[in-house]
Design an enzyme around this catalytic site. Structure first.
Site, short mmCIF file in Angstrom:
data_model
loop_
_atom_site.label_atom_id
_atom_site.label_comp_id
_atom_site.label_asym_id
_atom_site.label_seq_id
_atom_site.Cartn_x
_atom_site.Cartn_y
_atom_site.Cartn_z
N HIS A 1 -7.98 -5.31 -7.56
CA HIS A 1 -7.74 -4.36 -6.34
C HIS A 1 -8.92 -4.45 -5.61
O HIS A 1 -9.90 -3.68 -5.79
CB HIS A 1 -7.38 -3.00 -6.98
CG HIS A 1 -6.69 -2.35 -5.62
ND1 HIS A 1 -5.37 -2.64 -5.22
CD2 HIS A 1 -7.29 -1.26 -4.94
CE1 HIS A 1 -5.13 -1.66 -4.17
NE2 HIS A 1 -5.99 -0.85 -3.89
N ARG B 1 0.73 -1.10 0.15
CA ARG B 1 -0.15 -0.11 -0.12
C ARG B 1 0.70 1.24 0.05
O ARG B 1 0.46 2.12 -0.72
CB ARG B 1 -0.93 -0.08 1.05
CG ARG B 1 -1.94 0.99 1.23
CD ARG B 1 -2.60 1.20 2.52
NE ARG B 1 -3.17 -0.05 2.91
CZ ARG B 1 -3.79 -0.18 4.12
NH1 ARG B 1 -3.79 0.72 4.94
NH2 ARG B 1 -4.49 -1.21 4.32
N TYR C 1 -19.21 10.80 -14.47
CA TYR C 1 -19.35 11.95 -15.23
C TYR C 1 -17.92 11.95 -16.13
O TYR C 1 -17.91 12.85 -16.94
CB TYR C 1 -19.40 13.30 -14.64
CG TYR C 1 -20.88 13.08 -13.99
CD1 TYR C 1 -21.93 13.09 -14.75
CD2 TYR C 1 -20.75 13.06 -12.37
CE1 TYR C 1 -23.26 13.25 -13.94
CE2 TYR C 1 -22.17 13.30 -11.90
CZ TYR C 1 -23.32 13.13 -12.68
OH TYR C 1 -24.56 13.35 -11.90
#
Length: 750
Positions: free
Chosen positions: A83, A37, A127
């Protein structure tokens, strides 16, 4: 009645030490955080989430020349296949890769609202649309050629790359930041052309020093520009150890408005500073009266950043204004450097600049070798097939007969023409249209071409020098693509040195004007406007007279030395002015009634002073050490009654002359007097009766000068004064002829 616990297989309970269990589980969590991470891989400069995003976009065929796809589809693909974390976390990572103010060389080409430098968030993923950039394709280039290892995804249904081939030095070019368990990383972005130049030098000189590499990479290159003001020595040390930091300031310029007016325009803000919050902070400090020099702040930004700062008055010094802002706001930040990365994808460690560059080069060599071997295998397979084709063309009639009439044509072909299984399979899959003379010519040409390529690949794999030459060629191509002549490659952050001025916000707002400070015998002080030389018309209270007058400015500090050995500090701007007699010094500072002011003078940083008592004791003190911060003053010369502090004179020379009330003169070297910050001091001159009258420091080359009561100046060379030269603490000899009856050398501070 206690109930027996129900176990899935009804097996007995095994006791486990809680400490051991916690250590084991927390260590597993820590390793997962560090490797999966927080820390980037030194080879491709990516964390797993970024690597998975780029790989998933490639699998979706979102190349730079293809159309855009909705980010929601990309996030879904990444989350479902590679993921297994929150969609918002993946989308945030995707957005950052597309922000040209956050990433020096964006990996994602975004279409739609992807946020801005004011800190506004991107639009929802339904969007926005995106595709890969040319930089991302460089990182992925060659991934199908067995250049890197793959591993199963979290659910075992797919494979994902362990690391990307990375034909672009992404770790340093784009930087990285992250916080793991017990460790963190913070790497600023750099200029790609500068990195390529350093890499090429490192290939030629593997033992290159950090000093040489920093000639090619002078410092970070932030996407939002700014001015780096970190000293070169600190930059060298940071790159040498992998830990340090860089002071980064906003870029500004002064715009003249005519008639002496001006405004400051900020065109670049420091990296990761949100412009809107910066403006809010400046406005907040103004309302708290912590920025007395600033009159107004406006954000006139459109496509380009334009913050306008108006000074309080046109007389405010613009350098002083900006230094005060740099001191109190995020117009100046310190970007930390902590090159804590994963070497080989496994080992977290802090690397120097050279180590980071070298490990990337080693990765490129490994990619080159694996790519060459993969290509060699493909060529060997194709040459084997082509050799079979040529046999078939030479024996076309027999091949056709075998295929038509034999029950097992493949086995018969292998037996008849000594073919391999691959060749026999290829012949059987031949189309009839390929059985032309033209096709035979093409096969022979392809065979010759591939044979030549095979020989060159074998030569490459056998020679380390050829491999480094090939890597250098690839780096040169990258350097050309990201040249500073291009808009993407141009250096954005510049370098500068900080102005050597002290910012005192209490004094910064004081307008610098000339004044004359008047101190009376009874301790009354006042100022007159301008530098006045004729003091004959000065008026004092009855029984009082002039003690000391000197020129100063309203921005100066005034030092006063008292008979108790204390120094007091007053601001010239706060001294009373006007036509009156002024005010008693006792109202401005706290000192005992039985003591008085010896003298006053303008504070000069860096100067040295000699302080002495009536008993003839004294020492040298740096003037910076006598400045008092409170009304109570600062004790410097320790005296005990009936002795008092008598003198303070500037030390500018290699000799000191002392004269006593007994009119005996002694000259000795300055170095015989101790330098201290507080104490009684050492004996300067011994007296049988009386005490010390005056002291003067002078240069042996220019000689000793004094002024008599008629204001005439006399000078005697050191040769002429040979009879009075001795060692400190001697009694001295009677003063030379024409020495003033006042036993004084004249004004100490002019």
């Amino acid at each position: 009645m206690s109930q027996k616990p129900i176990l899935p297989d009804d097996s007995p309970i095994e006791p486990v030490n809680l400490r051991d269990a916690l250590e084991e589980r927390y260590l597993a969590y820590a390793l997962s955080t560090i490797m999966g991470r927080a820390l980037p891989d030194v080879r491709d400069g990516l964390k797993p989430v970024h690597r998975r995003i780029l790989y998933a976009m490639r699998e979706l065929k979102l190349d730079p020349d293809s159309g855009y796809k909705k980010c929601a589809k990309i996030v879904g693909e990444v989350m479902g296949n590679y993921h297994p974390h929150g969609d918002q976390a993946i989308y945030d990572a995707l957005v950052r890769l597309a922000q040209d103010f956050a990433v020096r060389y964006p990996m994602v080409d975004g279409q739609g609202n992807f946020g801005n430098i004011d800190g506004d968030n991107a639009a929802a993923m339904r969007y926005t649309e995106s595709r890969l950039t040319e930089t991302a394709t460089l990182l992925l280039d060659g991934i199908d050629d067995d250049t890197v290892d793959f591993r199963p995804t979290y659910d075992g249904t797919n494979n994902e790359p362990v690391v990307l081939p990375a034909a672009f030095p992404n770790l340093l070019a784009n930087g990285s930041s992250g916080i793991a368990v017990g460790m963190a990383t913070n790497i600023p972005p750099h200029n790609a052309e500068e990195l390529c130049n350093a890499l090429l030098h490192l290939i030629k000189h593997p033992n290159a020093t950090i000093e040489k590499l920093v000639e090619y990479i002078p410092g970070p290159d932030f996407p939002t520009g700014g001015v780096i003001v970190e000293p070169r020595e600190q930059i060298l040390e940071a790159y040498r150890t992998g830990r340090g930091g860089f002071r980064l300031r906003a870029k500004w310029e002064r715009e003249d408005l005519g008639r002496g007016g001006y405004q400051i325009v900020i065109t670049e803000v420091p990296y990761q500073v949100q412009k809107s919050k910066l403006v809010e902070r400046i406005a907040e400090l103004m309302s708290e009266r912590k920025l007395p020099l600033l009159g107004d702040v406006r954000d006139e930004s459109a496509e380009e950043i334009r913050l306008v700062l108006e000074p309080k008055t046109r007389t405010v010094d613009h350098i002083l204004l900006m230094e005060s802002l740099f001191k109190l706001t995020e117009l100046e930040i310190r970007f930390g450097l902590n090159m804590n990365v994963l070497s080989g994808g496994q080992i977290p460690n802090v690397l120097s600049l050279r180590d980071v560059l070298w490990q990337w080069l080693e990765h490129r060599i490994e990619v080159l070798v694996r790519r060459s071997n993969h290509r060699l295998q493909k060529i060997e397979h194709r040459l084997e097939v082509l050799a079979g084709y040529l046999i078939a063309f030479l024996n076309i009639d027999e091949v056709i007969r075998i295929v038509r009439f034999e029950d097992q044509p493949k086995a018969k072909l292998i037996e008849t023409f000594e073919l391999t299984d691959v060749q026999a399979e290829a012949i059987l899959n031949l189309r009839l249209r390929a059985l032309s003379k033209l096709e035979e010519i093409q096969i022979r040409a392809e065979h010759d071409k591939l044979s030549a390529e095979r020989d060159s690949l074998k030569a490459l794999l056998a020679s380390e020098d050829l491999q480094w030459t090939k890597v250098a060629e690839e780096i040169k191509e990258t350097r050309e693509r990201y040249s500073k002549k291009t808009d993407l490659g141009r250096r954005r952050s510049s370098f500068a040195e900080t102005p050597t001025i002290e910012v005192d916000l209490d004094q910064a707002f004081v307008e610098k004007e000339p004044v004359t400070v008047i101190l009376s015998e009874k301790g009354w002080v006042r100022t007159l406007k301008g530098h006045v030389d004729d003091l004959s018309k000065l008026d004092f209270k009855q029984g009082d007279k002039l003690k000391r007058a000197f020129h100063a400015h309203t921005t100066d500090k005034i030092l006063m030395f008292a008979t108790n050995g204390k120094f007091f500090t007053l601001e010239a701007s706060q001294l009373p002015g006007g036509r009156g007699h002024g005010e008693p010094v006792r109202l401005m500072v706290d000192f005992e009634d039985n003591h008085d002011i010896v003298t006053a003078f303008v504070y000069q940083p860096g100067r040295r002073l000699l302080v002495a008592s009536t008993a003839g004791y004294g020492f040298i003190v740096p003037e910076d050490e006598v400045v008092a911060a409170t009304r109570k003053g600062k004790q410097v010369l320790n005296v005990s009654e009936p002795d008092e502090a008598k003198l303070v004179v500037p030390v500018e020379g290699d000799r000191i002359a002392t004269v006593g009330d007994n009119r005996r003169l002694l000259i000795f070297e300055t170095q015989e007097v101790n330098e201290m910050t507080r104490g009684k001091g050492v004996i300067l001159q011994r007296f049988r009766d009386g005490g010390l009258s005056d002291v003067k420091a002078f240069d042996a080359e220019t000689g000793l000068t004094w002024v008599d009561s008629a204001n005439r100046t006399f000078t005697m060379s050191l040769d002429d004064l040979a009879d009075w030269v001795g060692a400190r603490a001697q009694a001295g000899r009677t003063v030379p002829p024409r020495f003033p009856r006042s036993n004084s050398f004249g004004p100490a501070f002019g």
